[in-house]
Write an enzyme that holds these catalytic residues in place. Structure first.
Site, PDB file in Angstrom:
ATOM      1  N   HIS A  88       0.832  -1.208   0.000  1.00 38.02           N
ATOM      2  CA  HIS A  88       0.000   0.000   0.000  1.00 38.02           C
ATOM      3  C   HIS A  88       0.873   1.267   0.000  1.00 38.02           C
ATOM      4  CE1 HIS A  88      -3.187  -2.735   2.048  1.00 38.02           C
ATOM      5  NE2 HIS A  88      -3.043  -3.010   0.766  1.00 38.02           N
ATOM      6  N   ASP A 249      -3.747  -3.035  -4.876  1.00 37.39           N
ATOM      7  CA  ASP A 249      -2.707  -4.035  -4.616  1.00 37.39           C
ATOM      8  C   ASP A 249      -1.846  -4.267  -5.852  1.00 37.39           C
ATOM      9  OD1 ASP A 249      -3.271  -4.518  -1.948  1.00 37.39           O
ATOM     10  OD2 ASP A 249      -4.564  -6.246  -2.352  1.00 37.39           O
ATOM     11  N   HIS A 272      -1.688 -11.222  -4.537  1.00 36.03           N
ATOM     12  CA  HIS A 272      -0.261 -10.869  -4.482  1.00 36.03           C
ATOM     13  C   HIS A 272       0.604 -11.966  -5.114  1.00 36.03           C
ATOM     14  CE1 HIS A 272      -1.067  -7.384  -2.088  1.00 36.03           C
ATOM     15  NE2 HIS A 272      -1.685  -8.100  -1.174  1.00 36.03           N
TER      16      HIS A 272
HETATM   17 ZN   LIG Z   1      -3.939  -4.676  -0.066  1.00 36.36          ZN
END
Ligand SMILES: [Zn+2]
Length: 314
Positions: A88, A249, A272
């Site tokens: 972030h 993200d 991710h």
């Molecule tokens: Zn996140």
């Protein structure tokens, strides 16, 4: 060097001064103080753990230093020192066009703050940025690169007008299927994507905590989904806040390339791990799929900000 005229090479940027933020990590629950300093030209984004000996604490924010991508983007160095949840803050630095910064923190995790990039971005904008005496560079895609796992995929492809397109699918939850397609317009993304918070399901929380994750997750830093309901008293910031957070993200994960990437990004049920495997494939195995070129100012999309943020057709 510092001209921002159409088509001109633009300069690297860093912060005009340092800023400091206190908070706690969503995973470790530990209090942490982060000070973000201006960085030297051509150093990129670096993290330094001030609670470690100086020779052990430095970690470059690079795809090759990713040590875990299961719940967040975590980076580490050869001394075994790591920093969790960098995505972030990296997204905020990317959206603010900060090329170089030194992030000093006295613990193992970047503070979650409100679970979005909004507070980091507000601090960066309050502090201001300055041009440096070095040309900024951008990764430009020459051909598509894709990563698939089952029905999930992430893909980068060449584009003169890059877009971010994400679809998530959580059947049987209030999230359901959500899609978004947005132009790569920094002002638009700062307003519409940066405030989108991370989310979690109450049913997963106990299991995550048993495994040492989400120890600091609470209603102040996470949108908590409980059955059909959102537990947070103020509800959602956007009806599709969940898919917007996946865009955020992706922006943060992809900045682990070390330079901004100019490309279309598409993610179908991304995360991710998929993003960082894609980045590893692009940067490590398919280095013929991109070139690093001087950044140039690009004229804004003529469709304007309003038309630039549309639900994607699923
Ligand atoms: Zn996140």
């Amino acid at each position: 060097m510092t001209s921002t005229m159409e088509g001109d090479t633009i300069a690297q940027r860093t912060l005009a001064a340092e800023f400091r933020i206190f908070g706690k990590g969503a995973h470790t629950g530990q209090p942490v103080c982060v000070t973000v300093y201006p960085g030297e030209p051509d150093t990129g984004i670096c993290f330094l753990r001030s609670d470690q000996p100086p020779s052990r604490g430095l970690i470059l924010a690079r795809w090759s230093n990713v040590v875990s991508a299961q719940y967040s983007a975590d980076i580490g160095n050869h001394a075994g020192v790591s920093v969790r949840m960098v995505e972030h803050l990296l997204a905020a630095l990317r959206l603010a066009a900060v090329d170089n910064a030194l992030v000093v923190l006295n613990g193992p995790e970047v503070p979650a703050l409100d679970g979005s990039a909004a507070q980091f971005l507000a601090q960066i904008e309050r502090t201001g940025t300055v041009a440096q005496d070095a040309p900024a560079r951008t990764i430009v895609l020459l051909r598509p690169v894709e990563l698939r796992e089952g029905d999930r995929y992430v893909r980068l492809s060449p584009s003169l007008n890059p877009r971010l397109t994400v679809t998530i699918d959580y059947p049987g939850t209030p999230l359901g299927m959500q899609s978004i397609a947005t132009a790569w317009d920094r002002d638009l993304l700062k307003r519409e994507i940066a405030p989108a918070r991370t989310f979690g399901f109450i049913g997963d929380h106990t299991e995550l905590m048993k495994r040492g994750h989400a120890l600091g997750a609470d209603l102040g830093n996470t949108v908590v989904v409980d059955g059909e309901h959102i537990r947070n008293p103020d509800g959602l910031r956007f009806p599709d806040e969940f898919v917007r957070h996946k865009v955020l993200d992706a922006i943060g994960d992809l900045y682990l390339a070390g330079w901004p990437i100019r490309a279309n990004y598409e993610g179908f049920k991304p995360g991710h791990a998929l993003n960082l495997k894609l980045l590893s494939k692009l940067m490590g195995q398919q280095s013929d799929a991109w070139v690093l070129v001087p950044s140039r100012d690009v004229k804004r999309s003529p469709c304007g900000a309003r038309a630039a943020l549309l639900p994607a057709s699923v």
